[in-house]
Design a protein around this motif. Structure first.
Motif, PDB file in Angstrom:
ATOM      1  N   GLY A  60      47.319  36.896  49.392  1.00 39.71           N
ATOM      2  CA  GLY A  60      46.994  35.945  50.441  1.00 39.71           C
ATOM      3  C   GLY A  60      45.560  35.473  50.314  1.00 39.71           C
ATOM      4  N   GLY A  61      45.145  34.620  51.229  1.00 38.79           N
ATOM      5  CA  GLY A  61      43.836  34.008  51.108  1.00 38.79           C
ATOM      6  C   GLY A  61      42.663  34.875  51.499  1.00 38.79           C
ATOM      7  N   GLU A  62      42.889  35.962  52.247  1.00 38.69           N
ATOM      8  CA  GLU A  62      41.774  36.731  52.789  1.00 38.69           C
ATOM      9  C   GLU A  62      41.386  37.930  51.952  1.00 38.69           C
ATOM     10  OE1 GLU A  62      42.755  37.888  56.726  1.00 38.69           O
ATOM     11  OE2 GLU A  62      42.651  35.850  57.541  1.00 38.69           O
ATOM     12  N   ARG A  63      42.262  38.375  51.057  1.00 34.21           N
ATOM     13  CA  ARG A  63      41.952  39.595  50.324  1.00 34.21           C
ATOM     14  C   ARG A  63      42.703  39.634  48.995  1.00 34.21           C
ATOM     15  NH1 ARG A  63      45.300  44.297  53.725  1.00 34.21           N
ATOM     16  NH2 ARG A  63      47.328  43.913  52.761  1.00 34.21           N
ATOM     17  N   VAL A  64      42.209  40.479  48.089  1.00 30.04           N
ATOM     18  CA  VAL A  64      42.929  40.826  46.879  1.00 30.04           C
ATOM     19  C   VAL A  64      43.084  42.343  46.873  1.00 30.04           C
ATOM     20  CG1 VAL A  64      42.104  38.838  45.577  1.00 30.04           C
ATOM     21  CG2 VAL A  64      40.811  40.984  45.495  1.00 30.04           C
ATOM     22  N   LEU A  65      44.021  42.834  46.062  1.00 31.86           N
ATOM     23  CA  LEU A  65      44.289  44.266  45.985  1.00 31.86           C
ATOM     24  C   LEU A  65      43.916  44.790  44.609  1.00 31.86           C
ATOM     25  CD1 LEU A  65      47.839  44.434  47.632  1.00 31.86           C
ATOM     26  CD2 LEU A  65      45.605  44.605  48.766  1.00 31.86           C
ATOM     27  N   VAL A  66      43.300  45.977  44.576  1.00 34.74           N
ATOM     28  CA  VAL A  66      43.025  46.675  43.331  1.00 34.74           C
ATOM     29  C   VAL A  66      43.628  48.071  43.426  1.00 34.74           C
ATOM     30  CG1 VAL A  66      40.986  45.364  42.693  1.00 34.74           C
ATOM     31  CG2 VAL A  66      40.735  47.354  44.170  1.00 34.74           C
ATOM     32  N   ILE A  67      44.001  48.626  42.285  1.00 31.62           N
ATOM     33  CA  ILE A  67      44.725  49.891  42.247  1.00 31.62           C
ATOM     34  C   ILE A  67      43.923  50.911  41.449  1.00 31.62           C
ATOM     35  CG2 ILE A  67      46.851  51.034  41.493  1.00 31.62           C
ATOM     36  CD1 ILE A  67      48.318  48.410  42.002  1.00 31.62           C
ATOM     37  N   PRO A  87      31.732  51.240  51.295  1.00 37.61           N
ATOM     38  CA  PRO A  87      32.783  50.231  51.085  1.00 37.61           C
ATOM     39  C   PRO A  87      32.264  48.819  50.862  1.00 37.61           C
ATOM     40  CG  PRO A  87      32.616  50.756  53.406  1.00 37.61           C
ATOM     41  CD  PRO A  87      31.678  51.690  52.696  1.00 37.61           C
ATOM     42  N   HIS A  88      30.955  48.624  50.884  1.00 37.58           N
ATOM     43  CA  HIS A  88      30.396  47.297  50.639  1.00 37.58           C
ATOM     44  C   HIS A  88      30.292  47.094  49.127  1.00 37.58           C
ATOM     45  CE1 HIS A  88      29.509  46.953  54.899  1.00 37.58           C
ATOM     46  NE2 HIS A  88      28.939  48.138  54.839  1.00 37.58           N
ATOM     47  N   VAL A  89      31.027  46.133  48.605  1.00 34.56           N
ATOM     48  CA  VAL A  89      31.110  45.923  47.165  1.00 34.56           C
ATOM     49  C   VAL A  89      30.845  44.459  46.839  1.00 34.56           C
ATOM     50  CG1 VAL A  89      32.769  47.813  46.932  1.00 34.56           C
ATOM     51  CG2 VAL A  89      33.610  45.470  47.210  1.00 34.56           C
ATOM     52  N   TYR A  98      31.168  37.140  45.193  1.00 34.43           N
ATOM     53  CA  TYR A  98      31.093  37.271  46.639  1.00 34.43           C
ATOM     54  C   TYR A  98      31.022  38.731  47.062  1.00 34.43           C
ATOM     55  CZ  TYR A  98      36.207  38.019  46.222  1.00 34.43           C
ATOM     56  OH  TYR A  98      37.456  38.475  45.882  1.00 34.43           O
ATOM     57  N   GLU A  99      30.503  38.940  48.258  1.00 34.28           N
ATOM     58  CA  GLU A  99      30.453  40.278  48.837  1.00 34.28           C
ATOM     59  C   GLU A  99      31.786  40.560  49.528  1.00 34.28           C
ATOM     60  OE1 GLU A  99      27.754  42.240  48.195  1.00 34.28           O
ATOM     61  OE2 GLU A  99      27.358  40.455  46.962  1.00 34.28           O
ATOM     62  N   ALA A 100      32.186  41.817  49.495  1.00 30.70           N
ATOM     63  CA  ALA A 100      33.483  42.178  50.059  1.00 30.70           C
ATOM     64  C   ALA A 100      33.420  43.548  50.720  1.00 30.70           C
ATOM     65  CB  ALA A 100      34.558  42.174  48.976  1.00 30.70           C
ATOM     66  N   GLN A 101      34.367  43.781  51.602  1.00 27.80           N
ATOM     67  CA  GLN A 101      34.555  45.070  52.263  1.00 27.80           C
ATOM     68  C   GLN A 101      35.822  45.698  51.709  1.00 27.80           C
ATOM     69  OE1 GLN A 101      32.466  46.350  54.461  1.00 27.80           O
ATOM     70  NE2 GLN A 101      33.578  48.038  55.428  1.00 27.80           N
ATOM     71  N   VAL A 137      45.736  52.254  46.710  1.00 25.57           N
ATOM     72  CA  VAL A 137      45.682  50.791  46.676  1.00 25.57           C
ATOM     73  C   VAL A 137      44.599  50.357  47.655  1.00 25.57           C
ATOM     74  CG1 VAL A 137      46.947  48.636  47.031  1.00 25.57           C
ATOM     75  CG2 VAL A 137      48.144  50.666  46.155  1.00 25.57           C
ATOM     76  N   VAL A 138      43.697  49.498  47.186  1.00 25.59           N
ATOM     77  CA  VAL A 138      42.531  49.107  47.966  1.00 25.59           C
ATOM     78  C   VAL A 138      42.521  47.599  48.173  1.00 25.59           C
ATOM     79  CG1 VAL A 138      40.003  49.148  48.104  1.00 25.59           C
ATOM     80  CG2 VAL A 138      41.222  51.032  46.975  1.00 25.59           C
ATOM     81  N   ALA A 139      42.308  47.172  49.401  1.00 21.19           N
ATOM     82  CA  ALA A 139      42.157  45.747  49.713  1.00 21.19           C
ATOM     83  C   ALA A 139      40.673  45.393  49.726  1.00 21.19           C
ATOM     84  CB  ALA A 139      42.776  45.427  51.072  1.00 21.19           C
ATOM     85  N   LEU A 140      40.335  44.284  49.091  1.00 29.52           N
ATOM     86  CA  LEU A 140      38.967  43.779  49.072  1.00 29.52           C
ATOM     87  C   LEU A 140      38.914  42.496  49.894  1.00 29.52           C
ATOM     88  CD1 LEU A 140      38.194  44.227  45.253  1.00 29.52           C
ATOM     89  CD2 LEU A 140      37.746  45.852  47.119  1.00 29.52           C
ATOM     90  N   TYR A 141      38.237  42.568  51.044  1.00 30.06           N
ATOM     91  CA  TYR A 141      38.132  41.431  51.956  1.00 30.06           C
ATOM     92  C   TYR A 141      36.820  40.686  51.709  1.00 30.06           C
ATOM     93  CZ  TYR A 141      41.968  43.347  54.784  1.00 30.06           C
ATOM     94  OH  TYR A 141      43.181  43.821  55.219  1.00 30.06           O
TER      95      TYR A 141
END
Length: 293
Positions: A60-67, A87-89, A98-101, A137-141
């Motif tokens: 989706g538009g708000e996040r990507v997932l990494v494993i 969690p600030h990446v 971009y910065e992400a949570q 599984v981690v979501a990056l917002y």
């Protein structure tokens, strides 16, 4: 994908990082055509910043997932332990930085995301079989204010081109994934549907930004571009209609997967229109914008 910070793969990772940055997200060799990003975390023990290439899933538009697979290692990868502590990446997509949570998914949400990943690439399941730990599984917002992040370009014209190329790459990946689904005789996979919908949303956002900001800016400073901009706006409307039709074909009223053959037809229609549109925009606007600069 090797994803440790201080392991025997460190030199290999650095080669991938260098190639990724030099080619704005494109890499060759084993990972050619893969969806990769660069993830920078802060060392849990040292406080040192570490950058790691990792595969990702659109979500989706708000996040990507990494494993955090670490290739099925019994230990979590360093980048995962780092983001548990902080969690600030920082994320590099090849086009944007971009910065992400980072948020670790849990329970049913994690299981649904994992199932999509395994359906799209059975290699994830093979990694899970090699280890007793449950692979996270981690979501990056994206937390960047006012847009998708800093674009990796030195001019406005170059920015247009690198964003367009990112859409071309993603659309090519989607078409390749659909071909694999067709050859397997299966239904339209859940992750493939998400990839298509994410692409549609990103394209909508991009064209909205052009209509509201880029085109008025260019028209004001370069009045001779008015006919081209008028055509581009009309093409935006046509492409928006194609995107909406693709969205409708991706799911029935009950939310189940749409007919794969129909989806493929709509993807091909969108591809033809979008490629012609992007080529025309680059041909008409980039020389004017960068030439004036």
């Amino acid at each position: 994908m090797p994803d440790e910070n201080d392991n025997p793969f460190q030199n290999f990772n650095q080669q991938v990082i260098d190639e990724f940055r030099a080619n704005r997200g494109r890499v060759g060799g084993y990972f050619e055509g893969a969806r990769l990003l660069l993830l920078t975390t802060t060392g849990a023990r040292t406080g040192t910043r570490h950058t790691t290439p990792v595969g990702y899933l659109p979500d989706g538009g708000e996040r990507v997932l990494v494993i955090a697979s670490a290739g099925g290692s019994p230990r979590h990868p360093d980048w995962y332990r780092n983001l548990l502590a902080d969690p600030h990446v920082t994320v590099e997509s090849g086009v944007f930085t971009y910065e992400a949570q980072a948020v670790v998914l849990a329970g049913e949400e994690r299981d649904r995301a994992w199932a999509r990943a395994v359906e799209a690439d059975p290699g994830w399941a093979a990694y899970q079989k090699k280890t007793e730990r449950v692979i996270p599984v981690v979501a990056l917002y994206n937390t960047t204010q006012g847009g998708p992040g800093n674009i990796n370009a030195s001019s406005m014209g170059e920015a247009i081109k690198v964003v367009h190329d990112a859409f071309r790459r993603e659309l090519a990946l989607i078409r390749e994934e659909m071909s694999k689904a067709d050859s397997g005789g299966g239904t339209l996979g859940a992750q493939l549907r998400v990839n298509c919908l994410t692409f549609c949303q990103g394209l909508h956002n991009h064209h909205t930004g052009e209509d509201q900001a880029l085109f008025p800016f260019v028209a004001d400073r370069h009045p001779q571009t008015a006919p081209a901009i008028a055509r581009l706006r009309e093409e935006h409307e046509h492409i928006a209609a194609l995107v909406e039709e693709l969205r409708r074909t991706l799911a029935t009223e009950g939310g189940e997967a749409g007919d794969p053959a129909t989806v493929r037809t709509e993807v091909e229609r969108l591809t033809l229109a979008l490629e012609a549109h992007l080529d025309y925009e680059e041909r008409e606007l980039i020389p004017v914008i960068d030439g004036a600069a």
